[in-house]
Design a protein around this motif. Structure first.
Motif, PDB file in Angstrom:
ATOM      1  N   LEU A 145      -8.201   1.528  -3.113  1.00 39.30           N
ATOM      2  CA  LEU A 145      -6.839   1.641  -3.719  1.00 39.30           C
ATOM      3  C   LEU A 145      -6.273   0.620  -3.460  1.00 39.30           C
ATOM      4  N   MET A 146      -5.849  -0.019  -2.233  1.00 40.78           N
ATOM      5  CA  MET A 146      -5.395  -1.447  -1.695  1.00 40.78           C
ATOM      6  C   MET A 146      -7.006  -2.313  -1.963  1.00 40.78           C
ATOM      7  N   ILE A 147      -7.558  -2.360  -2.001  1.00 35.15           N
ATOM      8  CA  ILE A 147      -8.712  -3.827  -1.783  1.00 35.15           C
ATOM      9  C   ILE A 147      -8.428  -3.961  -2.894  1.00 35.15           C
ATOM     10  N   ALA A 148      -8.968  -2.552  -4.493  1.00 33.31           N
ATOM     11  CA  ALA A 148      -8.731  -2.957  -6.319  1.00 33.31           C
ATOM     12  C   ALA A 148      -7.413  -3.382  -7.041  1.00 33.31           C
ATOM     13  N   ASP A 149      -6.371  -3.242  -5.611  1.00 34.42           N
ATOM     14  CA  ASP A 149      -4.418  -3.643  -6.258  1.00 34.42           C
ATOM     15  C   ASP A 149      -4.553  -5.426  -5.445  1.00 34.42           C
ATOM     16  N   HIS A 150      -5.106  -5.785  -5.445  1.00 38.76           N
ATOM     17  CA  HIS A 150      -4.822  -6.599  -4.149  1.00 38.76           C
ATOM     18  C   HIS A 150      -6.182  -7.884  -5.482  1.00 38.76           C
ATOM     19  N   VAL A 151      -7.374  -7.503  -5.451  1.00 38.21           N
ATOM     20  CA  VAL A 151      -8.104  -8.217  -6.168  1.00 38.21           C
ATOM     21  C   VAL A 151      -7.576  -8.280  -7.845  1.00 38.21           C
ATOM     22  N   ALA A 152      -6.763  -6.961  -8.192  1.00 32.94           N
ATOM     23  CA  ALA A 152      -5.856  -6.752  -9.960  1.00 32.94           C
ATOM     24  C   ALA A 152      -4.978  -8.180  -9.130  1.00 32.94           C
ATOM     25  N   SER A 153      -3.901  -8.293  -8.471  1.00 30.86           N
ATOM     26  CA  SER A 153      -2.597  -8.946  -8.818  1.00 30.86           C
ATOM     27  C   SER A 153      -3.385 -10.672  -8.279  1.00 30.86           C
ATOM     28  N   GLY A 154      -4.579 -10.446  -7.996  1.00 28.81           N
ATOM     29  CA  GLY A 154      -5.304 -12.158  -7.755  1.00 28.81           C
ATOM     30  C   GLY A 154      -4.977 -12.624  -6.528  1.00 28.81           C
ATOM     31  N   ALA A 155      -3.711 -11.726  -5.385  1.00 27.59           N
ATOM     32  CA  ALA A 155      -2.796 -11.899  -4.314  1.00 27.59           C
ATOM     33  C   ALA A 155      -4.369 -12.955  -3.147  1.00 27.59           C
ATOM     34  N   ASP A 156      -3.489 -13.734  -2.467  1.00 31.60           N
ATOM     35  CA  ASP A 156      -4.185 -14.379  -1.371  1.00 31.60           C
ATOM     36  C   ASP A 156      -4.595 -12.802   0.409  1.00 31.60           C
ATOM     37  N   MET A 157      -3.130 -12.419  -0.468  1.00 32.07           N
ATOM     38  CA  MET A 157      -2.984 -11.255   1.045  1.00 32.07           C
ATOM     39  C   MET A 157      -2.387 -10.519   0.500  1.00 32.07           C
ATOM     40  N   THR A 158      -2.617  -8.907   1.070  1.00 36.24           N
ATOM     41  CA  THR A 158      -1.999  -7.666   0.490  1.00 36.24           C
ATOM     42  C   THR A 158      -1.472  -7.132   1.267  1.00 36.24           C
ATOM     43  N   ILE A 159       0.183  -6.486   1.769  1.00 39.02           N
ATOM     44  CA  ILE A 159       0.427  -5.745   2.654  1.00 39.02           C
ATOM     45  C   ILE A 159       0.965  -4.350   2.048  1.00 39.02           C
ATOM     46  N   SER A 160       0.231  -3.416   3.014  1.00 36.80           N
ATOM     47  CA  SER A 160       0.036  -2.300   2.939  1.00 36.80           C
ATOM     48  C   SER A 160       1.181  -1.663   3.658  1.00 36.80           C
ATOM     49  N   CYS A 161       2.227  -0.697   2.685  1.00 31.90           N
ATOM     50  CA  CYS A 161       3.683  -0.533   2.476  1.00 31.90           C
ATOM     51  C   CYS A 161       4.088   0.957   2.391  1.00 31.90           C
ATOM     52  N   LEU A 162       4.995   1.322   3.041  1.00 32.35           N
ATOM     53  CA  LEU A 162       5.401   2.558   2.227  1.00 32.35           C
ATOM     54  C   LEU A 162       7.181   3.009   2.656  1.00 32.35           C
ATOM     55  N   GLU A 163       7.723   3.203   2.034  1.00 32.57           N
ATOM     56  CA  GLU A 163       9.198   3.938   2.237  1.00 32.57           C
ATOM     57  C   GLU A 163       9.487   4.514   3.592  1.00 32.57           C
ATOM     58  N   THR A 164      10.382   4.107   4.011  1.00 35.00           N
ATOM     59  CA  THR A 164      10.884   5.004   5.402  1.00 35.00           C
ATOM     60  C   THR A 164      12.392   4.797   5.545  1.00 35.00           C
ATOM     61  N   SER A 165      12.766   5.820   5.656  1.00 35.07           N
ATOM     62  CA  SER A 165      14.786   5.370   7.148  1.00 35.07           C
ATOM     63  C   SER A 165      14.566   3.682   7.405  1.00 35.07           C
ATOM     64  N   VAL A 166      16.041   3.036   6.776  1.00 38.21           N
ATOM     65  CA  VAL A 166      16.568   1.896   7.347  1.00 38.21           C
ATOM     66  C   VAL A 166      16.908   1.689   9.019  1.00 38.21           C
ATOM     67  N   GLN A 167      17.174   3.583   9.635  1.00 35.45           N
ATOM     68  CA  GLN A 167      17.624   4.127  10.916  1.00 35.45           C
ATOM     69  C   GLN A 167      15.697   3.533  11.764  1.00 35.45           C
ATOM     70  N   GLU A 168      15.072   4.565  11.119  1.00 34.28           N
ATOM     71  CA  GLU A 168      13.729   4.271  11.729  1.00 34.28           C
ATOM     72  C   GLU A 168      12.861   3.099  12.194  1.00 34.28           C
ATOM     73  N   ALA A 169      13.268   2.375  10.906  1.00 38.33           N
ATOM     74  CA  ALA A 169      12.353   0.797  10.700  1.00 38.33           C
ATOM     75  C   ALA A 169      13.131  -0.127  11.665  1.00 38.33           C
ATOM     76  N   ALA A 170      14.638  -0.265  12.721  1.00 37.77           N
ATOM     77  CA  ALA A 170      14.965  -0.675  12.974  1.00 37.77           C
ATOM     78  C   ALA A 170      14.459  -0.945  14.250  1.00 37.77           C
ATOM     79  N   ASN A 171      13.737  -3.128  14.024  1.00 32.48           N
ATOM     80  CA  ASN A 171      13.517  -2.475  15.687  1.00 32.48           C
ATOM     81  C   ASN A 171      11.955  -2.194  15.992  1.00 32.48           C
ATOM     82  N   ASN A 172      11.909  -1.158  14.432  1.00 32.88           N
ATOM     83  CA  ASN A 172      10.132  -0.874  14.915  1.00 32.88           C
ATOM     84  C   ASN A 172       9.133  -1.299  13.882  1.00 32.88           C
ATOM     85  N   PHE A 173       9.553  -1.553  12.811  1.00 34.05           N
ATOM     86  CA  PHE A 173       8.184  -2.153  11.718  1.00 34.05           C
ATOM     87  C   PHE A 173       9.044  -3.318  10.764  1.00 34.05           C
TER      88      PHE A 173
END
Length: 417
Positions: A145-173
């Motif tokens: 599904l991620m590769i299909a999104d990459h092709v459909a968007s015409g992107a050079d690069m695609t990053i897989s992302c998810l929602e998380t809390s600001v507190q958890e992401a700080a200094n970690n992600f």
């Protein structure tokens, strides 16, 4: 097969996956003293690296490289035993790519450099897409599904992302900002103050460390980065920030296509996270379903006898409740409550284990009590020892106590007693 499925299948067949599995995992402390983080045990019978590997196979990606570096012996042995059955002559393989100074005098310097040092291997596969994966995380994901999104968007690069809390992401992600078309407009690697989502000040969009590149674009960017003396040769620190303004970088939001909810994903980055993630698996309906036959998690496992529970006397009864017990275990007149036992654990009479994780080949002698502990593989707990009830006593023995009060015990710690 439906037309959309056939389209994705063709994309995955034209993809080479490279799993970056050289991470040290220093926040796991002694649990990674003799093994790389991707080789850490998880879930009773698996290693962390089994999850991205299984995701590749289940997604239809069968050309896979695994880049190793830090204390890689147990990781390499596991991959050889559990994943060495693919046939290279049918374009299906799992190759081990240890740091070997292929293009210079340096070992792998950063994540981008680890890929660059294997460009000659990737080129021989002649695929249109390259999937770069972190080997450090536990999750189930259809990369198609991620590769299909990459092709459909015409992107050079695609990053897989998810929602998380600001507190958890700080200094970690790495933290991503996107526009209405899921195009990446900004990226910061492990910021202390992550930029929140426009509609939620407590949440942000974090990178999962998984990327899809159009192959030629990846080659161009790695060669450009390799001659930059100021670069740390890392995707998060260098490659992504350098290409956002002048190239098309897309975000693939990790969500269940049926429910539109965020699936299970864990970075087992600390001892507390390791204990908690294992404990969740013994609940009646864990978020990570290891029993799904449609998306199996593959691994190497010995041919072991079934778990055995012996003695049914009032004074000693072999039993386990609200627990997961792996093959080869013998619960001999002992009790196990809300715990996860890996392969070949042996508990002797009158011992009691609760809220604990016991890794393979642990032996617990008679009259022991264990509570909220992680016992590393091949430990021998002496007769009558109680662990996890008195933190000061445990510290004086040389055991490690986490912020949440979990006690880690290793073979080396016991040897010093």
């Amino acid at each position: 097969m439906q037309r959309a499925d056939r389209f994705i299948s063709n994309l995955t067949k034209d993809t080479y996956a490279l799993i970056l599995a050289g991470g040290r995992g220093s926040r796991l402390h002694e649990l990674t003293a003799w093994r790389a983080k991707p080789a850490v045990y998880f879930g009773g019978k698996y290693r962390i690296v089994d999850f991205p590997l299984s995701n590749c196979i289940n997604s239809g990606i069968r050309r896979i490289g695994v880049a190793t570096q830090y204390k890689s012996h147990s990781l390499i042995r596991h991959i050889q035993r559990g994943w060495g059955h693919f046939k290279a002559d049918t374009s299906e393989f799992v190759d081990i790519l240890p740091a070997s100074q292929r293009v210079g005098d340096d070992w792998y310097i950063g994540t981008a450099d680890a890929v660059r040092q294997n460009l000659d291997i990737i080129r021989t596969e002649n695929t249109r897409y390259v999937l770069i994966l972190s080997g450090d995380h536990v999750y189930r994901m259809d990369y198609g599904l991620m590769i299909a999104d990459h092709v459909a968007s015409g992107a050079d690069m695609t990053i897989s992302c998810l929602e998380t809390s600001v507190q958890e992401a700080a200094n970690n992600f790495g933290v991503v900002c996107i526009d209405g078309d899921n195009q990446v407009t900004d990226f910061e690697e492990k910021p202390s103050q992550p930029k929140p989502l426009p509609d939620n000040a407590e949440r942000c969009l974090a990178s999962m460390g998984n990327y899809v590149f159009s192959t030629e674009f990846l080659f161009e960017q790695l060669e450009r980065d390799s001659v930059d003396s100021l670069s740390s040769h890392d995707f998060g620190n260098d490659i992504i920030p350098s290409i956002i303004k002048n190239h098309r970088v897309a975000a693939h939001i990790f969500k269940d296509p049926n429910s539109n909810t965020q699936p299970y994903w864990q970075d087992i980055g600390t001892l507390d996270a390791f204990w908690q993630a294992n404990m969740e698996l013994v609940s009646p309906t864990p978020s990570l379903n290891l029993y799904d036959k449609e998306w199996p998690i593959w691994t190497f496992q010995e041919q072991l006898p079934p778990a055995k529970f012996v003695f049914n006397d009032d004074s000693r009864r072999g039993m386990a409740v609200d627990s997961a017990v792996s093959g080869g275990c013998i619960i001999s007149g002992a009790s196990v409550v809300n715990s996860l036992l890996y392969s070949n654990v042996h508990l002797h009479s009158h011992s009691y284990v609760e809220h604990s994780v016991l890794l393979p080949d642990v032996d617990v002698a008679e009259h022991c009590r264990l509570n909220r502990v992680i016992i590393d593989s091949r430990c021998r707990i002496p007769q009558g020892m109680a662990i996890g009830y008195d933190q000061e006593l445990d510290r004086s023995r040389g055991f490690r106590i986490t912020d949440q009060g979990i006690t880690l015990v290793t073979k080396d710690m016991l040897a010093k007693l």
